[in-house]
Design a protein around this motif. Structure first.
Motif, mmCIF file in Angstrom:
data_model
loop_
_atom_site.group_PDB
_atom_site.id
_atom_site.type_symbol
_atom_site.label_atom_id
_atom_site.label_comp_id
_atom_site.label_asym_id
_atom_site.label_seq_id
_atom_site.Cartn_x
_atom_site.Cartn_y
_atom_site.Cartn_z
ATOM 1 N N THR A 188 -2.622 3.860 -2.144
ATOM 2 C CA THR A 188 -1.412 4.954 -2.118
ATOM 3 C C THR A 188 -0.855 4.760 -3.664
ATOM 4 O O THR A 188 -1.591 6.700 -3.766
ATOM 5 C CB THR A 188 -0.285 3.868 -2.446
ATOM 6 O OG1 THR A 188 -0.178 3.851 -0.920
ATOM 7 C CG2 THR A 188 0.953 4.861 -2.227
ATOM 8 N N SER A 195 -1.947 4.238 6.521
ATOM 9 C CA SER A 195 0.024 4.504 6.879
ATOM 10 C C SER A 195 0.676 5.623 6.723
ATOM 11 O O SER A 195 0.028 6.519 5.906
ATOM 12 C CB SER A 195 0.559 3.136 5.844
ATOM 13 O OG SER A 195 0.726 3.265 4.228
ATOM 14 N N GLU A 217 1.990 6.193 4.265
ATOM 15 C CA GLU A 217 2.720 6.595 2.727
ATOM 16 C C GLU A 217 1.191 7.147 2.419
ATOM 17 O O GLU A 217 0.997 8.653 1.643
ATOM 18 C CB GLU A 217 2.661 5.526 1.877
ATOM 19 C CG GLU A 217 3.665 4.658 1.948
ATOM 20 C CD GLU A 217 4.233 3.877 2.836
ATOM 21 O OE1 GLU A 217 3.563 3.748 3.752
ATOM 22 O OE2 GLU A 217 5.895 3.734 3.143
ATOM 23 N N HIS A 218 0.056 6.846 3.022
ATOM 24 C CA HIS A 218 -1.062 7.468 2.633
ATOM 25 C C HIS A 218 -1.448 8.933 3.484
ATOM 26 O O HIS A 218 -2.035 9.882 3.197
ATOM 27 C CB HIS A 218 -2.266 6.683 3.334
ATOM 28 C CG HIS A 218 -2.276 5.447 2.515
ATOM 29 N ND1 HIS A 218 -2.285 4.094 3.697
ATOM 30 C CD2 HIS A 218 -2.240 4.608 1.785
ATOM 31 C CE1 HIS A 218 -2.420 3.075 3.283
ATOM 32 N NE2 HIS A 218 -2.575 3.740 1.249
ATOM 33 N N LEU A 237 1.423 10.728 4.113
ATOM 34 C CA LEU A 237 2.323 11.544 3.224
ATOM 35 C C LEU A 237 0.842 11.983 1.270
ATOM 36 O O LEU A 237 1.502 13.481 1.775
ATOM 37 C CB LEU A 237 3.346 11.122 2.642
ATOM 38 C CG LEU A 237 4.626 11.188 3.931
ATOM 39 C CD1 LEU A 237 5.053 9.850 3.461
ATOM 40 C CD2 LEU A 237 5.188 11.995 4.576
ATOM 41 N N CYS A 238 0.581 10.970 1.485
ATOM 42 C CA CYS A 238 -0.139 11.732 0.339
ATOM 43 C C CYS A 238 -1.221 12.951 0.541
ATOM 44 O O CYS A 238 -1.086 13.877 -0.019
ATOM 45 C CB CYS A 238 -1.159 11.072 -0.092
ATOM 46 S SG CYS A 238 -0.144 9.591 -1.418
#
Length: 601
Positions: A459, A490, A492-493, A495-496
């Motif tokens: 992340t 996930s 978060e990944h 979203l990145c």
């Protein structure tokens, strides 16, 4: 006169020494026991079978294996290697000093072993959670025709924690105890109840609890601990009231359970009620209770009440100081945390590692580089710089306070870095927009092959790529994360990657990526996409995204503001007014953003 001097200088008999050694050990004055034993030897008097067990107990309580070895040597010289009481006490001393190999060697060399010796060795393995070895000894004991006692079973159950296999062993002990009639033994029942509570088997614990004719304070606290384990605070309160109704006086353990139950509720009214019970019972000033009471008030958002408790304590130890500082940090009052930290450094109380970590967190949150540097000096002066957690906290603080160079200096000075330290330094580079440096550090970590990247570290790497516009590198990292390291993406990944593509203006690719990800993750990807549309002035695409976002999250004020800005860019002022009216009609509040800088310390 001369006869009186002869009487005073006459060596004390062994019986007198033994009485003094017995008294000091019984009173918990274990250092005094060792001093008395040394004085006895210097006077020319040697111990006997009564002396050695008490001195061995003192060594065990002090965890002094060095003194224990000396005592063992004395016992051998005096010919007590065949005394089962002396040998068992020495074996117990070794096990309490975490020296199981010497304890087992002594056990194996004993010419005759009674049940006490067997129980002591079984207990040693159980306390070290070597459950298979303790049960192997049990089988050897039974093969010799010896019958396990309830103490044997209690020792076995004490090690049954942490795994399903251990629970199965514990269940077998429970069955055996019922078969031979140990169920009426309070210590045995308490140990079984504690085991069920530890594993969260509340129904089994309740059945046993209700069937017990005799209950001690340990019984009640073990049952309360089981309810806490499954997050059932209401039953903890009910149990506490039942216990008081049964005229059982609560001890510190019972009040600690009560406080943790209050923390689970997060209600200030319950915190006040618990505090009043503590005051009426005289436990509010106890050193093991007061820090938890501070935590209770802090978790309930009552920092003023927490500070009143803190100020009311006459003798403040480091745990109390740390609890109050931590309460301020967790409550978002970092400035108050730093003021209190200044007071701590000026007091006679010495901060420990936990305190340092908490204060460094407050420095990072408030951006107080000046005070953070002062803590860094304290770390060096008190030789805490070898602790990985302290070093990592310093790196994080310097990164957050803008001194990335100092953070890198500390990082480079650590030879054995763990994954948390690597992640923290990479995150520091990411926050400062130094994506290439973050990637170089990640490649260095991969070359060393001492640490395997996890989901959190990936992340941070992806964030570094996002903040620096490294699209190709970020996409390759996302692929390698799954292909080479088996890390499943996930939220978060995802979203990145969406943020990475959108910031670079690749809206079509970002939308295709969103459509190909799991359904439950898609809804959270629209906000970064809309924000990027605003940045690149692609208002037509932004209008489509914002309308979908409003439908999905009608209570999010930020989405209304973003959409209002899109409409304003398109000159749709009627729609802008309509959105502003919707915010007021729904009672939504836009919290203002804020920043903090430090000027002249």
């Amino acid at each position: 006169m001369q006869s009186h001097l002869q009487y005073l200088t006459k060596p004390l008999p062994l019986q007198t020494w033994n009485r003094m050694i017995w008294a000091s050990t019984r009173n918990g004055s274990y250092l005094e026991t060792l001093h008395l034993y040394s004085s006895m030897l210097r006077s020319g008097v040697h111990g006997d079978g009564f002396t050695f067990p008490f001195v061995a107990k003192a060594c065990a309580k002090l965890r002094s294996v060095r003194d224990g070895r000396k005592l063992h040597g004395h016992a051998l010289l005096m010919g007590f290697q065949g005394n089962p009481f002396v040998q068992t006490s020495l074996m117990d001393m070794y096990s309490k000093c975490y020296n199981l190999s010497d304890a087992r060697q002594l056990f194996d060399e004993m010419p005759s072993r009674g049940l006490v010796a067997w129980n002591s060795m079984i207990s040693a393995y159980s306390q070290d959670f070597q459950i298979n070895k303790s049960f192997k000894l049990l089988n050897e004991l039974r093969a010799l025709g010896l019958r396990p006692t309830s103490s044997t079973c209690v020792s076995l159950v004490s090690g049954c924690a942490g795994s399903v296999a251990a629970l199965m062993h514990g269940l077998s002990v429970h069955c055996y105890g019922i078969k031979v009639g140990f169920h009426s033994d309070l210590r045995f029942s308490n140990s079984i109840l504690s085991m069920y509570a530890w594993f969260g088997h509340v129904d089994d614990a309740c059945s046993l609890f209700d069937s017990m004719e005799e209950k001690s304070i340990i019984t009640w606290t073990a049952m309360a601990g089981g309810f806490l384990r499954v997050g059932d605070s209401m039953n903890v309160f009910d149990l506490f009231n039942q216990m008081r109704g049964a005229n059982i006086n609560p001890d510190s353990a019972a009040f600690i359970n009560l406080i943790y139950a209050g923390i689970l509720t997060g209600k200030s009214s319950i915190a006040c009620a618990i505090h009043s019970v503590l005051i009426s019972s005289g436990f509010d000033q106890k050193v093991d209770i007061a820090p938890l009471l501070l935590t209770l008030y802090s978790k309930c958002g009552e920092l003023t009440s927490a500070r009143e408790v803190f100020d009311s304590m006459l003798d403040k130890d480091v745990i109390l100081w740390t609890s109050m500082i931590s309460g301020y940090v967790q409550g978002g009052l970092s400035s108050e945390a730093l003021v209190l930290s200044e007071e701590l450094l000026s007091s006679n109380v010495k901060p420990n590692k936990v305190t340092i970590l908490t204060v460094l967190s407050a420095c990072a949150d408030s951006g107080s580089l000046n005070f953070g540097e002062k803590i860094g000096e304290y770390v060096m002066e008190n030789e805490l710089q070898s602790d990985l957690r302290v070093q990592t906290a310093l790196i994080y603080m310097y990164c957050k306070c803008g001194n990335i160079e100092r953070a890198k200096d500390i990082f480079d000075g650590v030879s054995a870095k763990d994954i948390t330290m690597w992640s923290t330094m990479i995150k520091g580079y990411a926050c400062h927009g130094k994506g290439k440096e973050a990637l170089a550090l990640f490649e260095e970590m991969q070359r060393e092959e001492t640490v395997k990247p996890d989901a959190i570290l990936f992340t941070e790497v992806l964030l570094a790529c996002t903040h620096s516009g490294l699209v190709e590198e970020g996409l390759q990292c996302f692929i390698n994360m799954q292909k080479d390291y088996g890390v499943d993406p996930s939220i978060e990944h995802y979203l990145c990657i969406v943020d990475l593509l959108a910031r670079a203006g690749h809206f079509g690719s970002a939308l295709r990526f969103i459509n190909n990800m799991p359904i439950q993750a898609r809804n959270q990807m629209l906000s970064p996409l809309l924000s990027a549309c605003r940045t690149h002035h692609d208002n037509q695409f932004g209008e489509l995204v914002s309308e979908q976002l409003i439908r999905l999250k009608p209570q999010n004020t930020g989405n209304y503001v973003l959409m209002s800005n899109v409409y304003a860019s398109l000159g749709k002022w009627k729609e802008v007014i309509g959105l502003r009216n919707s915010i007021n009609r729904r009672g939504l509040i836009k919290e203002p953003g804020w920043s903090r800088i430090e000027l002249n310390s």
